[in-house]
Design an enzyme around this catalytic site. Structure first.
Site, short mmCIF file in Angstrom:
data_model
loop_
_atom_site.label_atom_id
_atom_site.label_comp_id
_atom_site.label_asym_id
_atom_site.label_seq_id
_atom_site.Cartn_x
_atom_site.Cartn_y
_atom_site.Cartn_z
N SER A 1 -10.13 -1.55 6.33
CA SER A 1 -9.39 -1.18 5.12
C SER A 1 -8.61 -2.29 4.44
CB SER A 1 -8.43 -0.02 5.43
OG SER A 1 -9.15 1.16 5.65
N SER B 1 -9.32 1.46 2.56
CA SER B 1 -8.35 2.29 1.87
C SER B 1 -7.27 1.48 1.13
CB SER B 1 -7.67 3.24 2.87
OG SER B 1 -7.04 2.54 3.93
N LYS C 1 0.84 -1.20 0.00
CA LYS C 1 0.00 0.00 0.00
C LYS C 1 0.87 1.25 0.00
CE LYS C 1 -3.95 1.70 2.74
NZ LYS C 1 -4.83 1.31 3.86
#
Length: 555
Positions: free
Chosen positions: A208, A184, A109
């Site tokens: 997330s 996310s 990420k």
């Protein structure tokens, strides 16, 4: 006006940097997969590592195979932020070919800190400010032989189940354009589900890693605080510790998830990161008959027919194995949602918004939340009274009444409430006698783009377990079926509370046909090994009733 033009220049320059890094790659990355590369991408990570250990496969060949797949995934979904391929080609020359991740390309990420590369989190103010030091988890992965080769897209505040920001644009769901891959960790989920990577690292403060896995069709376990390294990485809301952000692996297949989780623990992460508990890997043996708790409905948003069907398939499969199925009644999910959401944005978004420039629009998914938080308290009291006494909507009134920027005393009170809620959950679980819990990861499948504006309150099925700090895995079960997953004629949206009513604006099984639908398997705090074992058992149980999830783009 100067700041406006500087913003436009920064966005253009950052996107050009990404394009240039792709353009500078050798033409090999643009060529079709060879037969040997097809065999590589078909091979589970554990076997691929063994082949590298024994000199059968070269790390550079693995990088080339997954590099090709990654660039195709990016072309179709816009899932990448930072391109590390050229550095990765240098890494493979000296990587640990005897390590447990020998030669394995791992995506991360955008928030994960890698020396020499930005962690912008979609904010223009962080562009062209490369990180000066690898974070502990990156150090650990590299020493194990892994090749860090790309970073993936996120929403700019990390508070949305979509993945859109001004620097890198919008990431598409790999199954269907026009839909979000989740957030996310949405870029990570899109890349994994597409087949551009087998293993990735994401974060979770309110679903997330789990919601993107549910939206995109991949696998994860949200670990409890203290199992996986988290120090040294970036965060949009620095210092937010009311609900702690954790890092967790995500994977394309369950086999790969199980492998990477054990590797991460066997690497003794507590020797890299002071936040990690020194708990070695624990082998788990499940009893032949277990008591399975089910949360069918949290009382805030009834799961959509598609999500309810995936849950029922899972229950049917477990029941056929002889397990006892009972309905589990958690402590008030509404109270849990109030505590969790108000802790996460106790500053009313001030920290996140402080990183957004004057001309920089922010994610629509959090627009409503921040606007309401900034309203005068008396206005919210009036609105809450109206919802409670005129609309008869206790849910919305309860959540709206104190949706404010917190004073220090109010924040301390919320932390006290959090600990009380954890205690209640602990007792409810113990009193019920359940071995594990099954529920939906979210009330709906993947959101259409900008759907988070309506689904701002559709977070309870995930944040409940962040608040309790429980281990929670998500695995895909089925896909939306336009015929099977229609709303019943008796379903009256107008009678729902405002949060549920807004959520159902996004639900359209005709348009959602073919999107993945997952289920959430929950264990208690620090029971990651047990959750993984139960997920494996559940996958086998589903196969026994003829339900087997087919991964996307399988070669």
């Amino acid at each position: 006006m100067l700041s406006y033009y500087r913003l436009k220049e920064t966005i253009a320059a950052k996107q050009q940097q990404r394009a240039d890094r792709i353009h500078e790659l050798t033409p090999l990355y643009g060529s079709p997969l060879t037969q040997s590369e097809i065999e590589i991408v078909r091979t589970p990570v554990s076997q691929l590592v063994s082949e590298v250990n024994n000199g059968v496969v070269k790390p550079l060949d693995i990088l080339h195979a997954y590099g090709k797949r990654t660039l195709k995934a990016h072309q179709d979904t816009n899932c990448l932020t930072e391109i590390l391929f050229q550095d990765a080609e240098e890494q493979v020359k000296t990587c640990n070919t005897k390590g447990p991740l020998a030669g394995i390309p791992i995506s991360v990420k955008d928030t994960v800190s890698i020396k020499g590369y930005d962690s912008t989190m979609g904010f223009a103010c962080h562009a062209f400010k490369p990180i000066q030091r690898d974070s502990p988890i990156v150090q650990m992965l590299k020493e194990a032989g892994a090749i860090l080769y790309c970073k993936t897209n996120i929403p700019m505040t990390l508070l949305s189940y979509e993945s859109y920001n001004n620097l890198f644009g919008r990431t598409e769901n790999p199954h269907k354009k026009g839909y979000a891959p989740g957030g996310s960790s949405g870029g990570e989920a899109a890349l994994l589900a597409y087949g551009g990577s087998r293993i990735g690292i994401g974060t979770d403060v309110g679903g997330s890693v789990r919601v993107p896995s549910h939206f995109s069709g991949c696998y994860t376990v949200r670990s409890s605080y203290g199992r996986i390294p988290r120090a040294g990485n970036s965060a949009a809301i620095k210092g937010q510790d009311g609900i702690t952000q954790i890092h967790s692996p995500m994977a394309r297949t369950f086999e790969d998830l199980k492998y990477i989780f054990k590797v991460l623990i066997d690497l003794k992460p507590w020797e890299y990161d002071y936040t990690v508990h020194p708990i070695p890997w624990r082998e788990v043996t499940l009893p032949s008959r277990m008591k399975v708790g089910v949360i069918y409905d949290d009382g805030i948003i009834t799961p959509s027919p598609a999500c309810a069907r995936a849950l029922q398939l899972t229950i049917d499969a477990l029941k056929k194995q002889g397990h006892e199925i009972v309905e589990f009644s958690p402590p008030s999910p509404l109270e849990g949602l109030r505590i969790a959401t108000q802790l996460i944005v106790a500053d009313a978004g001030d920290m996140a918004l402080s990183q957004i420039g004057a001309w920089e629009p922010y994610d629509k998914g959090v627009t409503w939340l921040f606007r309401v938080a900034r309203l005068p308290r008396i206005i919210k009291k009036i609105y809450a009274w109206w919802y409670e006494n005129v609309k008869g909507d206790h849910v919305t009134a309860f959540l709206l009444r104190d949706w404010n920027r917190k004073t220090m005393i109010e924040h301390m009170g919320l932390v006290w409430d959090r600990e009380g809620y954890k205690s209640q959950y602990f007792r409810a679980w113990k009193d019920s006698g359940i071995d594990f819990l099954v529920t939906v990861p979210n009330a709906t499948p993947a959101l259409p783009h900008d759907g988070m504006y309506n689904a701002y309150g559709n977070v309870g099925y995930s944040t409940m377990f962040n608040l309790a700090d429980y281990s929670a895995g998500v695995m895909p079960v089925t896909k939306v079926d336009k015929e099977l997953d229609k709303l019943p004629e008796s379903f009256d949206v107008s009678k729902l509370n405002a949060i549920a009513r807004s959520t159902y604006k996004n639900y359209d099984p005709e348009k959602m046909h073919g999107l993945p639908v997952g289920v959430q398997i929950v264990g208690r705090r620090l029971e990651e090994e047990k959750v993984l074992k139960i997920m494996e058992h559940t996958i086998d149980a589903l196969k026994d009733i003829g339900v087997e999830y087919k991964i996307l783009n399988e070669i």
